[in-house]
Design a protein around this motif. Sequence first.
Motif, mmCIF file in Angstrom:
data_model
loop_
_atom_site.group_PDB
_atom_site.id
_atom_site.type_symbol
_atom_site.label_atom_id
_atom_site.label_comp_id
_atom_site.label_asym_id
_atom_site.label_seq_id
_atom_site.Cartn_x
_atom_site.Cartn_y
_atom_site.Cartn_z
ATOM 1 N N TYR A 520 7.288 -9.387 6.708
ATOM 2 C CA TYR A 520 8.209 -8.254 6.832
ATOM 3 C C TYR A 520 7.790 -7.119 5.899
ATOM 4 O O TYR A 520 6.902 -7.300 5.044
ATOM 5 N N VAL A 521 8.454 -5.966 6.026
ATOM 6 C CA VAL A 521 8.065 -4.806 5.193
ATOM 7 C C VAL A 521 8.141 -5.140 3.703
ATOM 8 O O VAL A 521 7.288 -4.709 2.920
ATOM 9 N N GLN A 522 9.128 -5.939 3.297
ATOM 10 C CA GLN A 522 9.250 -6.241 1.858
ATOM 11 C C GLN A 522 8.038 -7.025 1.338
ATOM 12 O O GLN A 522 7.665 -6.911 0.164
ATOM 13 N N ASP A 523 7.397 -7.808 2.241
ATOM 14 C CA ASP A 523 6.182 -8.534 1.837
ATOM 15 C C ASP A 523 5.029 -7.561 1.594
ATOM 16 O O ASP A 523 4.266 -7.712 0.632
ATOM 17 N N ARG A 524 4.904 -6.572 2.461
ATOM 18 C CA ARG A 524 3.855 -5.543 2.282
ATOM 19 C C ARG A 524 4.135 -4.713 1.018
ATOM 20 O O ARG A 524 3.219 -4.325 0.303
ATOM 21 N N ILE A 525 5.420 -4.434 0.766
ATOM 22 C CA ILE A 525 5.787 -3.686 -0.449
ATOM 23 C C ILE A 525 5.382 -4.482 -1.688
ATOM 24 O O ILE A 525 4.803 -3.947 -2.641
ATOM 25 N N ARG A 526 5.657 -5.797 -1.659
ATOM 26 C CA ARG A 526 5.312 -6.663 -2.796
ATOM 27 C C ARG A 526 3.803 -6.653 -3.044
ATOM 28 O O ARG A 526 3.349 -6.585 -4.192
ATOM 29 N N GLU A 528 1.771 -4.295 -2.561
ATOM 30 C CA GLU A 528 1.363 -3.006 -3.134
ATOM 31 C C GLU A 528 2.135 -2.677 -4.406
ATOM 32 O O GLU A 528 2.163 -1.528 -4.853
ATOM 33 N N GLY A 529 2.770 -3.703 -4.991
ATOM 34 C CA GLY A 529 3.703 -3.491 -6.098
ATOM 35 C C GLY A 529 3.172 -2.660 -7.238
ATOM 36 O O GLY A 529 3.833 -1.714 -7.705
ATOM 37 N N GLU A 530 1.941 -2.968 -7.697
ATOM 38 C CA GLU A 530 1.396 -2.264 -8.866
ATOM 39 C C GLU A 530 1.191 -0.776 -8.570
ATOM 40 O O GLU A 530 1.559 0.100 -9.357
ATOM 41 N N THR A 531 0.607 -0.497 -7.413
ATOM 42 C CA THR A 531 0.380 0.904 -7.003
ATOM 43 C C THR A 531 1.705 1.651 -6.881
ATOM 44 O O THR A 531 1.837 2.792 -7.339
ATOM 45 N N LEU A 532 2.675 1.021 -6.239
ATOM 46 C CA LEU A 532 3.981 1.668 -6.034
ATOM 47 C C LEU A 532 4.660 1.948 -7.368
ATOM 48 O O LEU A 532 5.246 3.021 -7.567
ATOM 49 N N ASP A 555 16.963 -6.566 1.040
ATOM 50 C CA ASP A 555 15.677 -7.234 0.787
ATOM 51 C C ASP A 555 14.682 -6.265 0.138
ATOM 52 O O ASP A 555 13.942 -6.626 -0.776
ATOM 53 N N VAL A 556 14.680 -5.031 0.624
ATOM 54 C CA VAL A 556 13.771 -4.015 0.075
ATOM 55 C C VAL A 556 14.171 -3.678 -1.366
ATOM 56 O O VAL A 556 13.318 -3.599 -2.261
ATOM 57 N N LYS A 557 15.463 -3.520 -1.589
ATOM 58 C CA LYS A 557 15.946 -3.235 -2.956
ATOM 59 C C LYS A 557 15.528 -4.355 -3.911
ATOM 60 O O LYS A 557 15.008 -4.107 -5.008
ATOM 61 N N SER A 558 15.757 -5.619 -3.504
ATOM 62 C CA SER A 558 15.396 -6.774 -4.350
ATOM 63 C C SER A 558 13.910 -6.762 -4.682
ATOM 64 O O SER A 558 13.511 -7.081 -5.810
ATOM 65 N N THR A 559 13.084 -6.377 -3.711
ATOM 66 C CA THR A 559 11.635 -6.333 -3.925
ATOM 67 C C THR A 559 11.283 -5.285 -4.973
ATOM 68 O O THR A 559 10.451 -5.527 -5.856
ATOM 69 N N PHE A 560 11.926 -4.119 -4.891
ATOM 70 C CA PHE A 560 11.660 -3.078 -5.889
ATOM 71 C C PHE A 560 12.141 -3.505 -7.279
ATOM 72 O O PHE A 560 11.475 -3.224 -8.284
ATOM 73 N N LEU A 561 13.272 -4.198 -7.347
ATOM 74 C CA LEU A 561 13.749 -4.688 -8.644
ATOM 75 C C LEU A 561 12.725 -5.649 -9.258
ATOM 76 O O LEU A 561 12.448 -5.612 -10.460
ATOM 77 N N GLN A 562 12.128 -6.516 -8.402
ATOM 78 C CA GLN A 562 11.079 -7.438 -8.879
ATOM 79 C C GLN A 562 9.863 -6.657 -9.384
ATOM 80 O O GLN A 562 9.269 -6.987 -10.412
ATOM 81 N N ILE A 563 9.498 -5.611 -8.641
ATOM 82 C CA ILE A 563 8.341 -4.779 -9.026
ATOM 83 C C ILE A 563 8.602 -4.108 -10.378
ATOM 84 O O ILE A 563 7.726 -4.074 -11.252
ATOM 85 N N PHE A 564 9.824 -3.594 -10.578
ATOM 86 C CA PHE A 564 10.168 -2.954 -11.857
ATOM 87 C C PHE A 564 10.049 -3.958 -13.009
ATOM 88 O O PHE A 564 9.573 -3.631 -14.093
ATOM 89 N N GLN A 565 10.501 -5.185 -12.743
ATOM 90 C CA GLN A 565 10.446 -6.212 -13.791
ATOM 91 C C GLN A 565 9.000 -6.628 -14.080
ATOM 92 O O GLN A 565 8.588 -6.746 -15.238
ATOM 93 N N THR A 566 8.214 -6.823 -13.015
ATOM 94 C CA THR A 566 6.841 -7.335 -13.182
ATOM 95 C C THR A 566 5.926 -6.288 -13.818
ATOM 96 O O THR A 566 5.225 -6.575 -14.795
ATOM 97 N N TYR A 567 5.920 -5.076 -13.261
ATOM 98 C CA TYR A 567 4.941 -4.074 -13.705
ATOM 99 C C TYR A 567 5.508 -3.104 -14.739
ATOM 100 O O TYR A 567 4.748 -2.418 -15.411
ATOM 101 N N GLU A 574 17.679 -4.064 -16.964
ATOM 102 C CA GLU A 574 16.963 -2.780 -17.093
ATOM 103 C C GLU A 574 16.459 -2.314 -15.722
ATOM 104 O O GLU A 574 16.498 -1.122 -15.403
ATOM 105 N N ALA A 575 15.984 -3.279 -14.928
ATOM 106 C CA ALA A 575 15.507 -2.939 -13.577
ATOM 107 C C ALA A 575 16.654 -2.396 -12.729
ATOM 108 O O ALA A 575 16.503 -1.387 -12.025
ATOM 109 N N GLU A 576 17.814 -3.043 -12.804
ATOM 110 C CA GLU A 576 18.999 -2.592 -12.066
ATOM 111 C C GLU A 576 19.419 -1.197 -12.530
ATOM 112 O O GLU A 576 19.725 -0.321 -11.710
#
Length: 594
Positions: A520-526, A528-532, A555-567, A574-576
Amino acid sequence: MNDHVRHRVVVLYGSQTGTAEEVTSRLVMQSRGSVFKCVASAMDDYPIQNLVNEDLVLFVCSTTGQGEPPDNMKLFWKFIMRKNLPNTCLAGLRFGVLGLGDSSYAKYNFVAKKLFRRIQNLGGKSLLSIGLADDQHEWGCDVAIDDWSRNMWQILNSIHPTKDGLLNPIESSLPPPRFRVTMDDTNIEGDDIVDNMVDIGDNVSPSKKQPYYASVISNERVTATDHFQETRLISLNVSPVVDHMKYDPGDVIMIQPSNLSRDVNALLDILPFKPDSLLTFHSLDDEIDTSTNIPNKGITLRQIATKYLDFMSVPRRSFFQLLSHISCDEMEKEKLIELGSPEGTDERYSYANRPRRTILEVLQDFHMTAALIPLERIFDIFPIIRPRAFSIASSPTRHQGEIHVLVAVVKYKTRLQVPRKGLCSSWLASLNTGDLVPIWLKRGGIRFPSQQHCILIGPGTGIAPFRSAAHERTSNEDAGCTVFFGCRNFSSDFYFRDEWEDLNVDLHVACSRDQEEKIYVQDRIREEGETLFRLIWEKDASVFVAGNSKNMPDDVKSTFLQIFQTYGKMTSQEAEDYYVTMQSKKRYQQETWS
C-alpha cells in the motif's frame, strides 16, 4: 393556526454540500402547523445584528476539511468570534447547536463545538446539549439528528406547552402543505427548462442558484474493461465562462446531478399524475425557506422527478411518518406507523438502511399509499437531490477552458436483488459528448505552496487534485513534488499512467494486488522515509493526503509518526507534537471522503 400565537424559532444553517440545509428544511417542515414558526436562513444571509433581539435560535452547521466553517457561514463566523463583543450581548438568547461532521477528520465537528462555546461565552443559554452527528456512524448522521430534533421539540414544548404535548409536530398529523398546485394540461417537450438556464449572463459567477451548464467534451473509462471498478475521466467545456470559472489546484467543482430516465419512469408509473402537464406551485407561506430552489411555474412532474427529487436515496424516519398520515390501506398504514416511530428504529434499519433500500423501492412496496401522494406534498415527502463535490483533476494552465473530474462509479450488492448504485456517478457515467452538466466552483480545503516541495499521497481517485497540482506546478516551474499513488494493478487502475514521466514529479506507485504480499502507499512512504524526513525537516516540505477516508489517512499518519521517530530521533510524544505543529501551519493537510 393564526400566526400571532406562534412562537418564532430562527434556524440558521452553515452548509457546504447541502446536508445542513436539508436538515434545516426538515425542522421547518416539522414546525408547520405547530405553535412554533421556524424561520430559516443561511447564516451569512441573516442580519447578524438582529441576533441580540431573538429569543429562540437553532444553529445547524457542518465542518469542512481542516476545521473551517462552510462558505455560507464565513462572515457570521468572523463576526461572532470578534474579541470586542460584550460577554452579555446574547444574554436574552436561548439556543441549540447541531453539528454535522465526520469523525475520520482530526477536526471532527470543530465548528459546531466552538460555536456552542462561543454563544455560551456571549451569555446565551443552551436549550439542550450540543448534537454531534457523525457521517462515519453505521447509519450515518441521521441517528444523532433524529435524537437531537426530538429532544429539542420536547424542550420547546415544555417552554410553550401544547395541549397534546407532542415531542415533534409531525408525530401526530400532517403539517399544512407548503404549496397549492395548479395544473395546465398543455404538454411540453423534454428539456425546455434547461434551454432557459444555459445562459448565465456576462457578469455572473456560476452558483448553486444559477449554475453553468457545461457541455461534455469527453467521457472515458480509465480502468480496464475487465476491472471490477468502473472509473471515468470526464472533461467539461468551460471556455465560454472561463473568466468566471477561475480555479486553483485543490479547488472543488460542485455538480448538480439528475436521475436516470429509466428510474424516473419507474417513479412516474407509481404516482397518480400526468407526468408531462405543466405545474405551477403557489407558496402558502410568507417565510418559506428557499432550499428547494425550484422554478415555481412552467415545470412538469417529469422534470421535477428528473432534476429535483432524490428518490434513489434511503428514506429517513420522517418519510415513513408522512406516508403513514397519507395511507388509507390498513396493512400499509400499520407498517408505516411502525417504521416511522422512534420505537421502530431497529425495524427501519433492517428494512431500509442495512440493505440500502431506496425511496422508489419503498413506494413500490407500499404502492396503495404511493398512489395517494398529493402533488402539493412532493417536496415534503421527497428529499431534494443535493449537489456533489469533486476535486478538480485538471490544471488551469495545462487544460485551459476545461475542467476534468475523475469519477469512481458507485455500484455494489446488498441482500436486495438489484445492485445499489450511486445517483451522481451513475448519471455522470451515462453522459454523452455534448450533454450538459450544471456546475459551479468552490474553494477547496487544500492549497499547494509554490516555493516549497510538496509530498502528495493519493491512492485511487484521491490522485485527482494531485494530477491538477503536478501539471500546474510543472507548467509554472514551481518547486517539485513527490507523489505516492496506490492502485490494485499496474494494468487495471493506474490512473494517468502515461502522463507522469512528462511532469516534474518523483513518482512512487503501490500496486496492492500485483504480488502475493499486498503493498500500500504507506509501505512506499516507509521505504522513502529518510528522504521524506529530510525534505520535511530541512526543506519545509508540506504533506497532502487525499482519498477514501476508511483506514488510509490514519495508516499514512502512523507511518509519518514512525518516520519522525526513526529519522528525527523523536519520542512518540515529540513526533505527535511535530505532526500537530505541521497541521496548524497547514503543512500536513488531508482531503478525504467516504
